[in-house]
Write an enzyme that holds these catalytic residues in place. Structure first.
Site, PDB file in Angstrom:
ATOM      1  N   SER A 246       0.836  -1.195   0.000  1.00 53.23           N
ATOM      2  CA  SER A 246       0.000   0.000   0.000  1.00 53.23           C
ATOM      3  C   SER A 246       0.873   1.248   0.000  1.00 53.23           C
ATOM      4  CB  SER A 246      -0.917   0.025   1.216  1.00 53.23           C
ATOM      5  OG  SER A 246      -0.177   0.269   2.402  1.00 53.23           O
ATOM      6  N   LYS A 247       0.274   2.357  -0.455  1.00 52.58           N
ATOM      7  CA  LYS A 247       0.991   3.625  -0.503  1.00 52.58           C
ATOM      8  C   LYS A 247       1.338   4.099   0.911  1.00 52.58           C
ATOM      9  CE  LYS A 247      -2.392   4.678  -4.088  1.00 52.58           C
ATOM     10  NZ  LYS A 247      -3.534   5.541  -4.442  1.00 52.58           N
ATOM     11  N   ARG A 248       0.383   3.976   1.825  1.00 50.20           N
ATOM     12  CA  ARG A 248       0.579   4.520   3.164  1.00 50.20           C
ATOM     13  C   ARG A 248       1.627   3.741   3.948  1.00 50.20           C
ATOM     14  NH1 ARG A 248      -5.690   5.512   5.156  1.00 50.20           N
ATOM     15  NH2 ARG A 248      -6.295   6.949   3.499  1.00 50.20           N
TER      16      ARG A 248
END
Length: 493
Positions: A246-248
């Site tokens: 994921s990006k986060r």
């Protein structure tokens, strides 16, 4: 549906990451193989998190990968009227209803169900309110959402997933789900279906994280009297700890732009991406664009999750070793003129480009690229490890400096002596350059390797590389002589 039509619908709340790029690639390959159309649809209804920067980043990432679209980009927010109209239609046809239950009431019901070990689904309190009861609550200003009315049928609802096989659930297990928030905004579940109907989507290829929505969306297709597309849910891409990419959580290491900026070749990266969850049925790993389009099929997508084996703290192999390996293969084997097109902007960015590389020095430029590329990993290596070939501003690495130069004080005199001999040669060739170095070593009664290894470090700054005398010819007599005569600067004062 006779025409194959697919869509890639990213949410612009961050950059294009590995998982999203793989989804786009699989959709693109399927569309190309089946003479279909691929649509780019930006699902920007999350207005608080969607940004113009993210939209531009997604588009740039797809362009870099070479994933082109037949239609779009469309923006979901521009079709807000369609989404609201569909919700109103479902209300009018008795396929949806207004729910006035407050959050506090729903929380209390959930807690009671948990305590009684009963189903946590909505208990349909508002499903059968009369028109008068609804009108009274609206007149009182009671907020409401719109819920879809799951048909009261016996049996099971299901579909045949092109990757996972038959997926089913009992109608009694399906909750009356919300399709419009209390603020009047339709939810993703409804928006996505309405957009797919409008865009005549025939196949939906997406990640398994969307599977919780699929049966609900099939009910919406049926309620809106539209054909249900063929679904294919891909297993997710996980990190080495089996957590979803994921990006986060993972930062720039999973961003497509990170690999562009690190010097990956676009098609090489596509070649790597497709293998994150798909296999051709044999040992082949390197595919041309045409080969991959011909070979790709949904049936060969793995049913288990793939692992993206990044190594964030390793400065040399900072990402999945297979990604590096595939990129190296393309660097070493692609047509040299194609490689030159990719190296040119790298050299320009570092101020190393000369217009003569496309003119009178073109033959030299191509030959030099061909000489040095075998040990390189990414395009960035041409301006780091290969910097000495294109300019005089290069770094002499510490390890070869200590090993090949500083161990011998005599090199401060020996290398300038060799420079003098190179200057006096009638012809500066592979043979004459090597003979001059070996003759000098014999006269000094030292091993030729002392001279040759020191010369490599002083001339290129590196410990390893192509044949030393090929290097000398590539760099040219004038620069070689200048660098050999300047060896003293490398010694401590």
């Amino acid at each position: 549906m006779t025409e194959v039509r697919l869509r890639f619908p990213p949410s612009p709340t961050g950059y294009l990451h590995i998982g999203g790029a793989r989804t786009a690639l699989y959709n693109w390959l399927f569309a190309k193989k089946n003479n279909g159309k691929l649509i780019l649809r930006i699902e920007d209804t999350d207005t608080e998190r969607s940004t113009d920067e993210s939209i531009q980043g997604i588009i740039e990432g797809l362009e870099w990968l070479g994933i082109d679209f037949d239609e779009g980009p469309y923006f979901q927010t521009t079709f807000d009227g369609d989404h609201k109209a569909a919700a109103e239609r479902l209300l009018q046809e008795g396929k949806a209803y207004k729910c006035f239950c407050t959050k506090e009431e729903l929380d209390a019901k959930r807690e009671a169900a948990l305590a009684a070990k009963q189903s946590l689904g909505y208990d349909r309190t508002c499903r059968n309110l009369s028109a008068e009861e609804v009108a009274a609550k609206e007149a009182a200003g009671t907020p409401s959402v719109i819920r879809f009315k799951v048909p009261e049928r016996e049996g099971r609802l299901g579909y045949d997933d092109s990757i996972l096989g038959r997926i089913e659930a009992d109608y009694k297990e399906l909750d009356d789900f919300v399709i419009v928030r209390s603020n009047g905004k339709p939810l993703y579940l409804l928006c996505n279906v309405v957009d797919d109907i409008r865009d005549r989507i025939s196949h939906v290829i997406r990640g398994q994280d969307h599977m919780t929505n699929t049966l609900k969306q099939i009910l919406l297709y049926e309620a809106l009297e539209a054909p249900v597309p063929i679904f294919a849910h891909m297993p997710l891409t996980l990190d080495t700890k089996k957590a979803k990419i994921s990006k986060r959580s993972h930062g720039e290491i999973v961003a497509v732009q990170f690999y562009r900026d690190c010097g990956f070749i676009p098609w090489a990266f596509n070649n790597f991406l497709v293998l994150l969850g798909w296999a051709p049925g044999n040992d082949q790993e390197i595919f041309s664009k045409e080969e991959l389009i011909e070979t790709f099929s949904l049936e060969r997508i793995n049913k288990s999750s793939s692992i993206f084996n990044y190594r964030k703290n390793d400065p040399k192999f900072f990402t999945d070793p297979k990604a590096i390996s595939i990129n190296e293969h393309y660097l070493r084997t692609m047509e040299i003129c194609e490689l030159a097109k990719l190296v040119e902007p790298e050299l320009k960015a570092e101020g190393l480009w000369q217009e003569s590389f496309n003119g009178e020095k073109r033959e030299w430029f191509l030959a030099t690229l061909d000489l040095i590329r075998d040990r390189f990993h990414t395009l960035k290596d041409f301006t780091s490890l290969g910097r000495a070939y294109f300019g005089d501003d290069f770094t002499v690495e510490e390890k070869p400096l200590k090993k090949n130069v500083l161990k011998h004080d005599g090199l401060k005199e020996w290398l300038p002596m060799l420079a003098d001999r190179y200057e006096q040669l009638d012809d500066f060739t592979l043979e004459s350059a090597e003979q001059a170095a070996r003759d000098l070593a014999t006269e000094l009664d030292i091993k030729p390797g002392i001279i040759i290894n020191a010369m490599r470090t002083v001339v290129t700054g590196q410990l390893a590389g192509p044949s030393m005398f090929d290097i000398l010819i590539a760099i040219g007599r004038k620069k070689v002589i200048e660098r050999l005569r300047d060896v003293a600067r490398l010694y401590p004062a």
